[in-house]
Design an enzyme around this catalytic site. Structure first.
Site, PDB file in Angstrom:
ATOM      1  N   GLY A  45       0.843  -1.186   0.000  1.00 20.85           N
ATOM      2  CA  GLY A  45       0.000   0.000   0.000  1.00 20.85           C
ATOM      3  C   GLY A  45       0.878   1.235   0.000  1.00 20.85           C
ATOM      4  N   GLN A  50       2.861   9.980   1.519  1.00 22.95           N
ATOM      5  CA  GLN A  50       4.168   9.308   1.582  1.00 22.95           C
ATOM      6  C   GLN A  50       5.079   9.671   0.415  1.00 22.95           C
ATOM      7  OE1 GLN A  50       2.333   5.208   2.334  1.00 22.95           O
ATOM      8  NE2 GLN A  50       4.225   5.149   3.524  1.00 22.95           N
ATOM      9  N   CYS A 104       5.729   0.017   7.605  1.00 20.49           N
ATOM     10  CA  CYS A 104       5.351   1.166   6.776  1.00 20.49           C
ATOM     11  C   CYS A 104       6.554   1.588   5.960  1.00 20.49           C
ATOM     12  CB  CYS A 104       4.887   2.309   7.674  1.00 20.49           C
ATOM     13  SG  CYS A 104       4.387   3.775   6.766  1.00 20.49           S
TER      14      CYS A 104
HETATM   15 NI    NI Z   1       2.367   3.228   5.875  1.00 16.07          NI
END
Ligand code: NI
Length: 195
Positions: A45, A50, A104
């Site tokens: 994802g 980001q 992440c």
């Molecule tokens: Ni993330």
């Protein structure tokens, strides 16, 4: 085009992102670049903040989970779980909370158990601006909940207990300075300029 992934500590990751309009410039190109960026970093994802864009857009591709479906019921029906979520709204989260060690791309090398509800109902526009409302469970729900957090300026580390958070504070500071192993292009907010 591969875009640098913004690391922990950058203010864009803590900001609530803005909705976009149908005429958002070069949206298809942006989405294509986000997929390319996510794949080269082996992510499942990626949310627009980001890559430094504070807009309510995220992409997912959890198809790699499909091979685990036999042993793990949470991985079932993942083979077509490649999607684009534009202006998403979580309508409802239901079920028991369960723990999963999340990671992440903005926080490399750290994985911590995060508890979230089993099912999520979300409305969103797809890449063709068709409106959907769907309910997901298992790892699909997990990925959506994690990415949705990003467009609200929330990171998985925000869900940790104060004690756990304190235990990784030093690591997080190092990540923001670029003092972390990573095998994809990143942008670090507190990295000293190279001379
Ligand atoms: Ni993330």
């Amino acid at each position: 085009m591969i875009l640098p992934i913004v690391a922990y500590g950058d203010p864009v990751l803590k900001k609530e992102a803005e909705e976009i309009e149908e005429n958002y410039p070069k949206l298809d190109e942006l989405i294509e670049n986000m997929f390319e960026t996510m794949y080269q970093a082996s992510g499942v994802g990626l949310a627009a903040p980001q890559i430094g864009l504070s807009i309510r857009l995220f992409i997912v591709d959890g198809t790699s989970f499909a091979e685990d479906a036999e042993e793990d019921p949470k991985a079932k029906n993942m083979e077509d779980f490649k999607k684009v979520f534009i202006n998403p709204i979580i309508e409802e989260e239901t079920g028991e909370k369960w723990g999963f060690a999340e990671g992440c791309l903005s926080i490399p090398t750290i994985r911590e158990e995060v508890f979230r509800k089993e099912e999520v109902t979300i409305s969103y526009y797809d890449q063709n601006w068709k409106l959907h409302e769907e309910t997901f469970d298992g790892y699909k729900a997990r990925i959506i909940q994690h990415e949705y957090d990003h467009v609200d300026g929330v990171l998985f580390t925000d869900h940790l207990s104060p004690l756990k958070k304190r235990l990784i504070t030093k690591k997080l500071t190092n990540i923001s300075k670029g003092e972390v192993e990573h095998n994809y292009k990143m942008k670090f907010p507190a990295k000293k300029k190279q001379r």
